[in-house]
Design a protein around this motif. Structure first.
Motif, short mmCIF file in Angstrom:
data_model
loop_
_atom_site.label_atom_id
_atom_site.label_comp_id
_atom_site.label_asym_id
_atom_site.label_seq_id
_atom_site.Cartn_x
_atom_site.Cartn_y
_atom_site.Cartn_z
N ILE A 14 91.92 88.22 68.35
CA ILE A 14 92.96 87.46 67.65
C ILE A 14 93.34 88.16 66.35
CG2 ILE A 14 93.43 85.29 66.43
CD1 ILE A 14 91.77 83.91 68.67
N VAL A 15 92.35 88.63 65.60
CA VAL A 15 92.63 89.35 64.36
C VAL A 15 93.45 90.60 64.65
CG1 VAL A 15 91.57 90.67 62.48
CG2 VAL A 15 90.66 88.42 63.09
N GLN A 18 97.00 89.65 65.32
CA GLN A 18 97.68 89.20 64.11
C GLN A 18 98.11 90.37 63.23
OE1 GLN A 18 94.60 86.54 62.69
NE2 GLN A 18 95.75 84.74 63.36
N LEU A 19 97.41 91.48 63.31
CA LEU A 19 97.71 92.64 62.47
C LEU A 19 98.77 93.57 63.05
CD1 LEU A 19 94.07 93.52 61.35
CD2 LEU A 19 95.86 92.39 59.99
N TRP A 25 104.70 94.15 69.88
CA TRP A 25 104.66 93.04 70.83
C TRP A 25 105.50 93.28 72.08
CZ3 TRP A 25 101.20 89.29 70.64
CH2 TRP A 25 100.50 89.13 69.46
N PRO A 43 98.43 86.52 74.31
CA PRO A 43 97.89 85.25 73.79
C PRO A 43 97.88 84.13 74.83
CG PRO A 43 99.30 86.25 72.14
CD PRO A 43 99.48 87.04 73.41
#
Length: 70
Positions: A14-15, A18-19, A25, A43
């Motif tokens: 997840i981290v 997020q970065l 994407w 996700p």
């Protein structure tokens, strides 16, 4: 111990997501048995994967008389 390891790995994923910069994407690749997937799909795939395992654990508990245990 297994659950803690899984939680740590999931949090790290997840981290990492997020970065990512926005343009990342849209990157895609091929996943065996699935076909072409984009990073933006991950996700949802992670959520669905986790929910499937939660359902399996709940069913196992139900069949083994452990209803209500989390």
């Amino acid at each position: 111990a297994g659950l803690r390891t899984f939680e740590a790995a999931r949090e790290a994923n997840i981290v990492t997501l997020q970065l990512l910069p926005p343009q990342a994407w849209h990157r895609s690749g091929t996943q065996d048995g699935v076909g072409t997937v984009s990073l933006c799909d991950m996700p949802v795939f992670m959520y669905q994967h986790d929910q499937a395992h939660i359902s399996e654990i709940q069913e196992w508990k139900r069949c083994n008389g452990r209803i209500g245990d989390a």
